[in-house]
Design a protein around this motif. Sequence first.
Motif, PDB file in Angstrom:
ATOM      1  N   SER A 199       0.831  -1.203   0.000  1.00  0.00           N
ATOM      2  CA  SER A 199       0.000   0.000   0.000  1.00  0.00           C
ATOM      3  C   SER A 199       0.866   1.255   0.000  1.00  0.00           C
ATOM      4  O   SER A 199       0.570   2.238  -0.684  1.00  0.00           O
ATOM      5  CB  SER A 199      -0.923   0.007   1.218  1.00  0.00           C
ATOM      6  N   LEU A 200       1.958   1.227   0.761  1.00  0.00           N
ATOM      7  CA  LEU A 200       2.856   2.378   0.800  1.00  0.00           C
ATOM      8  C   LEU A 200       3.497   2.608  -0.561  1.00  0.00           C
ATOM      9  O   LEU A 200       3.619   3.755  -1.019  1.00  0.00           O
ATOM     10  CB  LEU A 200       3.944   2.150   1.854  1.00  0.00           C
ATOM     11  N   SER A 201       3.885   1.535  -1.223  1.00  0.00           N
ATOM     12  CA  SER A 201       4.479   1.672  -2.552  1.00  0.00           C
ATOM     13  C   SER A 201       3.496   2.292  -3.544  1.00  0.00           C
ATOM     14  O   SER A 201       3.843   3.202  -4.306  1.00  0.00           O
ATOM     15  CB  SER A 201       4.947   0.302  -3.050  1.00  0.00           C
ATOM     16  N   VAL A 202       2.249   1.818  -3.516  1.00  0.00           N
ATOM     17  CA  VAL A 202       1.226   2.362  -4.416  1.00  0.00           C
ATOM     18  C   VAL A 202       0.939   3.817  -4.071  1.00  0.00           C
ATOM     19  O   VAL A 202       0.796   4.670  -4.960  1.00  0.00           O
ATOM     20  CB  VAL A 202      -0.060   1.513  -4.339  1.00  0.00           C
ATOM     21  N   ALA A 203       0.858   4.117  -2.777  1.00  0.00           N
ATOM     22  CA  ALA A 203       0.554   5.483  -2.350  1.00  0.00           C
ATOM     23  C   ALA A 203       1.635   6.454  -2.805  1.00  0.00           C
ATOM     24  O   ALA A 203       1.349   7.589  -3.200  1.00  0.00           O
ATOM     25  CB  ALA A 203       0.408   5.523  -0.830  1.00  0.00           C
ATOM     26  N   SER A 241       1.001   9.269  -5.624  1.00  0.00           N
ATOM     27  CA  SER A 241       0.993  10.555  -4.914  1.00  0.00           C
ATOM     28  C   SER A 241      -0.325  10.805  -4.201  1.00  0.00           C
ATOM     29  O   SER A 241      -1.011  11.818  -4.428  1.00  0.00           O
ATOM     30  CB  SER A 241       1.288  11.707  -5.886  1.00  0.00           C
ATOM     31  N   LEU A 242      -0.715   9.879  -3.360  1.00  0.00           N
ATOM     32  CA  LEU A 242      -1.884  10.101  -2.521  1.00  0.00           C
ATOM     33  C   LEU A 242      -1.575  11.170  -1.484  1.00  0.00           C
ATOM     34  O   LEU A 242      -0.459  11.665  -1.406  1.00  0.00           O
ATOM     35  CB  LEU A 242      -2.297   8.794  -1.855  1.00  0.00           C
ATOM     36  N   ASP A 243      -2.548  11.524  -0.693  1.00  0.00           N
ATOM     37  CA  ASP A 243      -2.359  12.629   0.242  1.00  0.00           C
ATOM     38  C   ASP A 243      -1.211  12.323   1.212  1.00  0.00           C
ATOM     39  O   ASP A 243      -0.940  11.179   1.574  1.00  0.00           O
ATOM     40  CB  ASP A 243      -3.655  12.896   1.016  1.00  0.00           C
ATOM     41  N   ALA A 244      -0.534  13.389   1.609  1.00  0.00           N
ATOM     42  CA  ALA A 244       0.680  13.261   2.424  1.00  0.00           C
ATOM     43  C   ALA A 244       0.412  12.584   3.760  1.00  0.00           C
ATOM     44  O   ALA A 244       1.261  11.858   4.282  1.00  0.00           O
ATOM     45  CB  ALA A 244       1.296  14.639   2.641  1.00  0.00           C
ATOM     46  N   ALA A 245      -0.754  12.803   4.327  1.00  0.00           N
ATOM     47  CA  ALA A 245      -1.072  12.210   5.629  1.00  0.00           C
ATOM     48  C   ALA A 245      -1.106  10.684   5.538  1.00  0.00           C
ATOM     49  O   ALA A 245      -0.605   9.975   6.421  1.00  0.00           O
ATOM     50  CB  ALA A 245      -2.404  12.746   6.138  1.00  0.00           C
ATOM     51  N   THR A 246      -1.696  10.170   4.453  1.00  0.00           N
ATOM     52  CA  THR A 246      -1.750   8.719   4.266  1.00  0.00           C
ATOM     53  C   THR A 246      -0.354   8.133   4.100  1.00  0.00           C
ATOM     54  O   THR A 246      -0.011   7.104   4.693  1.00  0.00           O
ATOM     55  CB  THR A 246      -2.608   8.369   3.051  1.00  0.00           C
ATOM     56  N   ILE A 247       0.457   8.787   3.292  1.00  0.00           N
ATOM     57  CA  ILE A 247       1.828   8.305   3.070  1.00  0.00           C
ATOM     58  C   ILE A 247       2.626   8.329   4.363  1.00  0.00           C
ATOM     59  O   ILE A 247       3.343   7.376   4.694  1.00  0.00           O
ATOM     60  CB  ILE A 247       2.515   9.151   1.983  1.00  0.00           C
ATOM     61  N   GLU A 270       4.229   5.051   6.188  1.00  0.00           N
ATOM     62  CA  GLU A 270       5.671   4.965   6.401  1.00  0.00           C
ATOM     63  C   GLU A 270       5.988   4.591   7.850  1.00  0.00           C
ATOM     64  O   GLU A 270       6.816   3.721   8.125  1.00  0.00           O
ATOM     65  CB  GLU A 270       6.334   6.293   6.041  1.00  0.00           C
ATOM     66  N   GLY A 271       5.304   5.246   8.780  1.00  0.00           N
ATOM     67  CA  GLY A 271       5.529   4.925  10.193  1.00  0.00           C
ATOM     68  C   GLY A 271       5.074   3.519  10.536  1.00  0.00           C
ATOM     69  O   GLY A 271       5.752   2.795  11.281  1.00  0.00           O
ATOM     70  N   LEU A 272       3.933   3.109   9.997  1.00  0.00           N
ATOM     71  CA  LEU A 272       3.395   1.781  10.283  1.00  0.00           C
ATOM     72  C   LEU A 272       4.315   0.694   9.727  1.00  0.00           C
ATOM     73  O   LEU A 272       4.610  -0.304  10.408  1.00  0.00           O
ATOM     74  CB  LEU A 272       1.990   1.650   9.693  1.00  0.00           C
ATOM     75  N   VAL A 273       4.777   0.861   8.482  1.00  0.00           N
ATOM     76  CA  VAL A 273       5.651  -0.140   7.868  1.00  0.00           C
ATOM     77  C   VAL A 273       6.973  -0.246   8.611  1.00  0.00           C
ATOM     78  O   VAL A 273       7.503  -1.344   8.811  1.00  0.00           O
ATOM     79  CB  VAL A 273       5.870   0.202   6.375  1.00  0.00           C
ATOM     80  N   GLN A 274       7.506   0.881   9.029  1.00  0.00           N
ATOM     81  CA  GLN A 274       8.767   0.859   9.773  1.00  0.00           C
ATOM     82  C   GLN A 274       8.619   0.121  11.092  1.00  0.00           C
ATOM     83  O   GLN A 274       9.457  -0.713  11.463  1.00  0.00           O
ATOM     84  CB  GLN A 274       9.254   2.284  10.025  1.00  0.00           C
ATOM     85  N   ARG A 275       7.546   0.383  11.828  1.00  0.00           N
ATOM     86  CA  ARG A 275       7.317  -0.291  13.111  1.00  0.00           C
ATOM     87  C   ARG A 275       7.071  -1.783  12.899  1.00  0.00           C
ATOM     88  O   ARG A 275       7.578  -2.623  13.646  1.00  0.00           O
ATOM     89  CB  ARG A 275       6.131   0.348  13.820  1.00  0.00           C
TER      90      ARG A 275
END
Length: 354
Positions: A75-79, A83-89, A93-98
């Motif tokens: 989902s992060l790669s697609v986002a 270029s989806l909204d910055a808040a979603t990205i 990013e934080g969720l994938v890292q954790r």
Amino acid sequence: MKAPTLSRWFGRSEIAAPADIESAALRSDRFRLERESDWRRLDHIVSRMEKGGVRKVEDDDLLDLPKLYRIAASSLSVARETSLDAATIQYLEGLVQRAWFQVYGPRKGFFRWFRGFVFGGWSQAVREIWLDICIALFAMVAGAVVGWLLVTRDTEWYYRLVPEGLAGSRIPGASRENLLETVGTADGTVGLSAFAAYLFSNNAGVCILAFALGFAFGIPSLLLLIHNTAMLGAMLWLFFTGGAGIEFAAWLSVHGTTELFGILLSGAAGLHIGRSMAFPGQLSVLDAAAHSGRRAAVVMVGVVIMMIVAGVLEAFPRQLVAGTQDRFVIGGAFLAFWLAYFFLYRPPAAASGS
């Protein structure tokens, strides 16, 4: 001037229209709604693991954790690409890292790591640098022989090899009685704790220096080993020619079998890094240094433990045990222990933490 449309982010260069913006917004909302339940579930699982570890998570959630992590990463790669909204990205990013840390990161506590280190990890790392140990051992033996031969040829070499503070009354021409006094016992234990701390600091410093110099392709490490054992060879010459060689060997064995073994391993660890940098094979120099450095670091953690043991032995048993035979027993027992631990002890892979 009209603002650029979201369609440009998909590879087109058209001008924004209200219908285009509305379509992009709907697409973003649909993207979030289709996957948000998985994101929230992953966030919930990771949060519980961060607070209480694996024990706080149900078995079904643990089994689904890798799959949910891959969904979030996709989902992060697609986002990012769309270029989806910055808040979603930012949230992804934080969720994938954790989640990555919980899926692939180290999860051992200190005591579990230390148990794996002692029961197999340390001895395995030592065995893996056996060639460097052989080279370092040859350098140390050669240094002792060179020190002996230099002093045999000219006693002035003794004063060049042995520091004045270490020599004391141990000088060429000293009588057997004077030499035996320097390897005698202390009258009590007063001050020996501070003495042990000093010896540990000094011994650990030598080992760390021998290890650190390995980054210069290992040559300075070998030279340091040769220099230290040349001093030992000079002192062996002094005591054996003075008729107190056996007593000196017994006195030295109490702590020397541990201390010299630790210095040997530290020099070999430094040499291991230097040799991998000089001959990296198919790896780059930096990758080869990093790979060998991780193995050498495990060895050096153990060397620090050996220096603590050597400091205690040097300050207490060596100063309090008087008999030559008793001293040889202590030194021989520790030498047998280290040899058995490093080269005979082969625990199962599970015990060693591998």
